[in-house]
Design a protein around this motif. Structure first.
Motif, PDB file in Angstrom:
ATOM      1  N   ILE A 125       0.847  -1.179   0.000  1.00 11.99           N
ATOM      2  CA  ILE A 125       0.000   0.000   0.000  1.00 11.99           C
ATOM      3  C   ILE A 125       0.891   1.240   0.000  1.00 11.99           C
ATOM      4  O   ILE A 125       1.897   1.302   0.726  1.00 11.99           O
ATOM      5  CB  ILE A 125      -0.974  -0.017   1.201  1.00 11.99           C
ATOM      6  N   PHE A 126       0.553   2.226  -0.859  1.00  9.93           N
ATOM      7  CA  PHE A 126       1.402   3.394  -1.095  1.00  9.93           C
ATOM      8  C   PHE A 126       0.530   4.657  -1.145  1.00  9.93           C
ATOM      9  O   PHE A 126      -0.688   4.597  -1.307  1.00  9.93           O
ATOM     10  CB  PHE A 126       2.163   3.257  -2.422  1.00  9.93           C
ATOM     11  N   GLY A 127       1.228   5.781  -1.056  1.00 11.58           N
ATOM     12  CA  GLY A 127       0.608   7.080  -1.298  1.00 11.58           C
ATOM     13  C   GLY A 127       1.377   7.812  -2.376  1.00 11.58           C
ATOM     14  O   GLY A 127       2.621   7.763  -2.403  1.00 11.58           O
ATOM     15  N   CYS A 128       0.661   8.487  -3.270  1.00 13.01           N
ATOM     16  CA  CYS A 128       1.362   9.119  -4.389  1.00 13.01           C
ATOM     17  C   CYS A 128       0.496  10.200  -5.032  1.00 13.01           C
ATOM     18  O   CYS A 128      -0.675  10.374  -4.674  1.00 13.01           O
ATOM     19  CB  CYS A 128       1.744   8.084  -5.445  1.00 13.01           C
ATOM     20  N   GLU A 160       6.190   7.749  -9.082  1.00 11.66           N
ATOM     21  CA  GLU A 160       6.859   7.441  -7.812  1.00 11.66           C
ATOM     22  C   GLU A 160       5.811   7.422  -6.704  1.00 11.66           C
ATOM     23  O   GLU A 160       4.824   8.165  -6.760  1.00 11.66           O
ATOM     24  CB  GLU A 160       7.939   8.469  -7.487  1.00 11.66           C
ATOM     25  N   ALA A 161       6.057   6.604  -5.722  1.00 16.15           N
ATOM     26  CA  ALA A 161       5.126   6.478  -4.602  1.00 16.15           C
ATOM     27  C   ALA A 161       5.906   6.215  -3.319  1.00 16.15           C
ATOM     28  O   ALA A 161       7.071   5.801  -3.349  1.00 16.15           O
ATOM     29  CB  ALA A 161       4.129   5.360  -4.859  1.00 16.15           C
ATOM     30  N   THR A 162       5.261   6.462  -2.209  1.00 13.50           N
ATOM     31  CA  THR A 162       5.854   6.247  -0.882  1.00 13.50           C
ATOM     32  C   THR A 162       5.090   5.136  -0.177  1.00 13.50           C
ATOM     33  O   THR A 162       3.856   5.128  -0.139  1.00 13.50           O
ATOM     34  CB  THR A 162       5.789   7.532  -0.037  1.00 13.50           C
ATOM     35  N   SER A 163       5.845   4.200   0.375  1.00 13.95           N
ATOM     36  CA  SER A 163       5.218   3.050   1.044  1.00 13.95           C
ATOM     37  C   SER A 163       4.504   3.478   2.312  1.00 13.95           C
ATOM     38  O   SER A 163       5.025   4.261   3.128  1.00 13.95           O
ATOM     39  CB  SER A 163       6.272   1.994   1.373  1.00 13.95           C
TER      40      SER A 163
END
Length: 1097
Positions: free
Chosen positions: A399-402, A416-419
């Motif tokens: 699951i990520f936020g982007c 690109e995404a952040t975990s």
């Protein structure tokens, strides 16, 4: 009430029996309600070998040993002392074996071989001779010294050579039960503080001892705390290197409560029910072989090894991160803004999919292409929170936020995404329902922290497994339900939610009033009639905010829909300290979207009894002893007021034993001692840190505990009485078995000799204390005291039975011989008259010369009337003396029974010392240190006085003072006994000594004789002398007419006495149904057919 009086019971005792039955049901619940052990067994591939390693310390501690674990072809290397791995030392606990290291060591070896690691672990283990270190603290210091020597010895086995990259400078310690306590101390022990940094404890009572049996175990805890304060907590750089990971079990561990396994010095404290991948509750012994837990521990150990040095990494942050990963679960909904997270490049040509629904389920039999599910971040209130459950998704970062600002072909995607994995966690699931993960994200808070983000992304990698994604977007507040717990006296269910929202996944139940460990409830989650499937799965997670990592799981399925047990293992500290509860228990429900459910809750007294018995059983020991002291006080007061002791049964029914005043003063005393700083400092011990005990002593729980202890004591007293009455020959049989080779006659002589000369036994007990241990003398003294009481009961009951038989036989004789008795009665007076005439001859000439014939006739009639009256008075006086003799025997028995119970109280408290001495007897005859030395010596010395006494002295001056001391000591034990049994040990010994000294030196008060009693005694004396004096006077008067006054004939007096004796014998022989005569016949028969004669024939 009349029925109770007939059977000899009081309503108070009936209530205490009810409490005992409830306690018994609680014990049964603890052992059978959670009987299923869901731990998988670890198996061996090759036969285990334990190679002995010699130490110089074996000369000091010959009972201990150090071993190296090995199996298969590696055994030869161990025998050659060739070690090149990472050293791990296993320390067994209470009555534990060094072989318990097998599962951990074997799994570590197989993991290193199968995964082809360049490093492995060398497991060492200590044999502590299976000592009872949890009950007897005298062995803890010697075990610690030996463990410290083992650490030094193990490190000396590793030598630098061309086959090793580096030599270890520290050892990993794993301790089970009390072995974990020793391991924690080694972290701050002066000789091992620099060679031990990582400790894992399994079911170890670190917070406080389970039962504070003696002063040595208390001093050990206090000394360990002082060492941590002096050598670790003061120095931040040292404290950062120390990693203490404490793991406790759950409801199946009935030996160590889960709430005691945490510590303020712990880096991580967790229960097995909350550790990801474990989620089961082993019992106390299963902690060392439960496969789920063993696998997690070994994964953690392999993760902290530096591949460059093949030893434990020196990076403390990496160790801390690995510990959180394997032993903790992420339960946060909000990102930590202070953590820097690297960006991850996403795959543009994968499948990107966005669903605008708020509640939905995605199910696929398999995934052929990487899929990204997009959840839009919007500021609508109903989109404040999202819960995502995934089934069979194996990606670590899933699951990520982007910011989905990039476009690929016709759809938007994130370059690109952040975990957001810190917001996700593994959740438990029933068997065959797949591996499940849950992510809970507060979307609005996420937008505040990262305003550039537009989506939350769920990533699913290609897999052949069936994949299910359940998404529930809501405002969170509508899914929070504040549950009002049902009353303790309600027996029905309270409906929480009649029907859940359709297709919903996530609910939270807030239990505001669930704060204490003795509370217990049942939660029901049942599908409604609108359920669209026959197979469903619901998981429930109980979260306790003040006890981190104390979560527990329960699963509701179509196969097993049993209710969830809602119970705590640690009370809310604010409530225990009398403050307002701020944190609230929460239950997270993950429902099956295909069904709607009905949620309800009910009170469970059955499980509440289990919680009470699990956590408060140790306090019953001081409560039982306090009641024994109160019963002794009632006996002393009865001795003072009535001159006789009452039975233990009557003493337990007396007003002095009832908890009206004792518990009130006990509670006030404990509250006063804990509130006054000086007294707290003066009486501080290791159990002060047990907040559950502090709450117990201040709460109303003391009342059911007291009633349970009273019921247990009533049952024990009845059992002792039954054994004494119906099995009085048991002690004789045991003695005959011991000296059987010498013949039964020798055994009988020994029994009789010991009973008649108890001073010899007392001297032997006193001499045995320094030659063995005080507990051995106490146990031998208790056995001998029981033997003496059995003999006293035997003699009393035999005499009582014979008198009862003689009374019955006399009545039967009089019933069937009534006619003969009447005829004998008619003939007997004639014989009596003749005898009287012969004794006092009446001459007709003398009678003729008297002044008046009528006066003489009147005197004769008066003498004849007084004769039967005197005989009746003498018979009543005889019966009274016999009754007094019987009462005196029973009084002596009751007095010694009271002292026997006091003796047994001290003996039971010192049983751990006795067992330790017996286990180490082949190594040393003397127990060192001996916590029972002083009590054993004092009690044995007192026995030399007590056993010489047939019974208590009456009318002693200071009985009131002794009774007051007994009451004060009982209150003191009620207040402080739950914190330390040393108070019980020395308190009862002190009171036993006081009673002994009083019986030896105290003086009796002069008895005041009333005028009525003095007059009655004069009348009795006069009645005894009245008839003979009149008869003598008549004889002298009649003799004066025929003989001179100055020359009496002595032969006539002798003749008269002989005739009187003959008259008495004739009278006795006449009454063939006399009770005393029949009683003497029975006594003679018993002497003829004695026990020894029957054995010889």
């Amino acid at each position: 009430m009349k029925i109770l009086n007939i059977i000899g019971l009081s309503a108070f005792q009936i209530i205490s029996f009810i409490f005992v039955v409830g306690y018994f049901f609680g014990i049964l619940n603890n052992y059978f309600s959670d009987k299923n052990n869901y731990c998988a067994m670890t198996y061996m591939f090759e036969y285990p070998q334990y190679v002995r390693i010699t130490l110089d310390e074996n000369k000091i501690f010959p009972q201990y040993g150090l071993y190296a674990y090995s199996e298969g072809r590696f055994t030869e290397r161990a025998r050659k002392m060739w070690f090149d791995g990472v050293p791990v030392l296993f320390l067994p606990g209470n009555s534990g074996s060094h072989m318990q290291a097998r599962s951990l060591a074997s799994v570590a070896l197989r993991k290193a071989l199968s995964s082809k690691y360049e490093y492995h672990f060398d497991y060492f283990t200590i044999n502590y001779n299976e000592e009872l270190s949890g009950l007897y603290g005298g062995v803890l210091q010697s075990q610690t010294q030996f463990a410290a020597a083992c650490v030094t010895k193990i490190l000396s086995l590793y030598k630098s050579n061309r086959y090793t990259k580096s030599v270890p400078i520290s050892i990993i310690l794993i301790g089970q039960s009390m072995g974990g306590l020793i391991a924690k101390r080694l972290l701050a022990y002066p000789s091992t503080i620099n060679t031990t940094n990582i400790v894992i404890t399994l079911a170890t009572p670190l917070e406080a001892p389970v039962i504070n049996f003696d002063s040595v175990i208390n001093d050990y805890y206090m000394l360990m705390n002082l060492e941590w304060e002096a050598y670790v907590r003061k120095y931040k750089e040292v404290e950062e290197k120390k990693f203490l990971i404490t793991i406790g079990s759950g409801p199946r561990d009935v030996l160590v409560p889960a709430g005691l396994t945490s510590s303020n010095d712990s880096h991580i404290s967790a229960l097995t029910t909350a550790i990801p991948g474990v989620w089961v509750t082993p019992d106390h012994v299963s902690m060392v072989w439960c496969k789920q837990l063993v696998m997690v521990v070994n994964r953690f150990l392999f993760s902290i090894i530096d591949p460059h040095t093949t030893q434990v990494t020196e990076n403390n942050q990496k160790i801390a991160a690995s510990a959180r990963q394997y032993f903790e679960t992420n339960r946060s909904m909000i990102l930590n803004p202070f953590i820097i997270r690297p960006n991850v490049t996403m795959q543009a040509d994968s499948f990107w999919y966005e669903d605008n629904r708020r509640i939905y389920q995605i199910s696929r039999p398999e995934i052929e292409r990487t899929t990204h599910l997009m959840i839009r971040l919007v500021s609508f209130p109903q989109n404040r929170f999202v819960a995502v459950e995934s089934v069979n998704v194996d990606d670590r970062d899933w699951i990520f936020g982007c910011n989905a600002k990039n476009v690929y072909n016709s759809y938007r995607y994130c370059k690109e995404a952040t975990s957001l994995s810190e917001l996700s966690r593994w959740t438990g699931a029933a068997t065959n329902f797949g591996k499940r993960k849950l992510a809970t994200v507060h979307l609005h808070k996420l937008m505040e922290i990262e305003p550039d983000w537009t989506h939350v992304i769920v990533k699913v990698s290609p897999t052949k497994k069936p994949i299910v994604l359940n998404v529930d977007i809501n405002d969170h507040a509508s899914r929070e339900i504040d549950v009002k717990l049902p009353s303790d006296f309600s027996f029905g269910r309270n409906v929480i939610k009649d029907e859940t929202e359709a297709n919903s996944l996530y609910y939270e139940l807030i239990l505001s009033d669930l704060n204490l460990i003795h509370q217990a409830y049942l939660l029901y989650v049942e599908p409604t009639s609108t359920c669209q499937t026959t197979q469903y799965h619901v998981s429930a997670e109980l979260h306790v905010p003040w006890a981190r990592n104390h979560e527990s799981f329960h699963y509701f399925t179509h196969l097993k829909n049993t209710p969830m047990k809602l119970r705590l293992f640690k009370s809310n500290p604010n409530v225990t300290l009398g403050l307002e509860a701020v944190d609230k228990v929460k239950i997270t429900l993950l429902l099956d979207p295909k069904c709607t459910f009905r949620i309800s809750i009910s009170t469970s007294w059955y499980h509440r009894l289990a919680q009470l018995s699990r956590n408060y059983t140790p306090v019953l020991v001081p409560y039982v002893v306090a009641i024994v002291l109160l019963a002794a006080r009632s006996n002393i007061l009865s001795l003072k007021e009535r001159g006789s002791c009452i039975s233990i049964h009557s003493a337990l029914m007396s007003e002095g034993v009832k908890p009206y005043y004792a518990l009130v003063f006990g509670r006030l005393g404990s509250m006063t001692l804990m509130s006054v700083p000086f007294l707290t400092f003066l009486l501080e011990n290791a159990s002060w840190k047990n907040l559950e005990l502090q709450y117990f002593t201040r709460s109303l729980l003391v009342l059911p505990a007291y009633m349970t202890a009273l019921g247990i004591l009533n049952v024990v007293a009845a059992a002792v009485l039954i054994v004494m009455v119906f099995s009085s020959q048991l002690a004789h049989r045991l003695l005959f078995r011991i000296v059987w080779r010498g013949g039964t006659g020798l055994a009988e002589k020994m029994a009789a000799g010991l009973q008649k000369v108890p001073m010899i036994m007392s001297a032997a007990l006193v001499c045995a204390v320094p030659l063995s241990c005080g507990a051995a003398s106490l146990a031998a003294g208790a056995a001998f005291y029981a033997f003496m009481l059995s003999k006293m009961y035997e003699e009393y009951l035999e005499d009582f039975v014979y008198r009862l038989m003689s009374k019955i036989a006399s009545r039967i004789c009089r019933m069937f011989k009534s006619k003969e008795t009447k005829s004998a009665t008619k003939s007997c007076p004639a014989k009596n008259v003749t005898a009287t005439d012969k004794k006092y001859p009446l001459d007709e000439s003398v009678n003729a010369s008297t002044d008046d014939k009528s006066t003489n006739t009147e005197n004769n009639d008066n003498s004849k009337a007084l004769l039967p009256k005197v005989a009746e008075e003498k018979k009543e006086k005889c019966d009274t003396n016999e009754a007094k003799h019987e009462d005196e025997d029973l009084n002596n028995i009751n007095f010694h029974m009271m002292l026997f119970f006091l003796w047994m109280a001290v003996t039971i408290v010192n049983i751990p010392a006795l067992l330790t001495w017996a286990r180490n007897f082949k190594y040393s005859m003397v127990l060192k240190p001996d916590t029972s030395y002083h009590t054993g010596f004092v009690m044995s010395a007192c026995s030399a006085i007590i056993w010489q006494m047939d019974g208590p002295k009456k009318n002693l001056r200071h009985y009131d003072a002794v009774a007051a001391l007994l009451y004060t000591m009982a209150i003191f034990i009620l207040a402080l006994g739950p914190f330390s049994l040393s108070i019980v040990n020395y308190g009862v010994t002190f009171m036993f000594t006081i009673i002994t000294i009083q019986q030896l030196y105290d003086k009796e008060e002069p008895t005041e004789v009333t005028s009525e009693e003095h007059l009655e005694s004069k009348v009795d004396n006069a009645s005894d002398e009245k008839i003979p004096s009149k008869m003598d006077l008549e004889t002298e008067t009649k003799t004066e007419g025929t003989k001179s006054d100055t020359n009496p004939d002595p032969k006539s007096e002798n003749f008269a006495n002989e005739k009187a004796t003959e008259n008495d014998e004739n009278t006795s022989e006449c009454d063939v149904c006399n009770e005393n005569r029949i009683y003497n016949i029975f006594k003679n028969l018993r002497e003829k057919f004695s026990f020894s004669d029957s054995l010889e024939h």
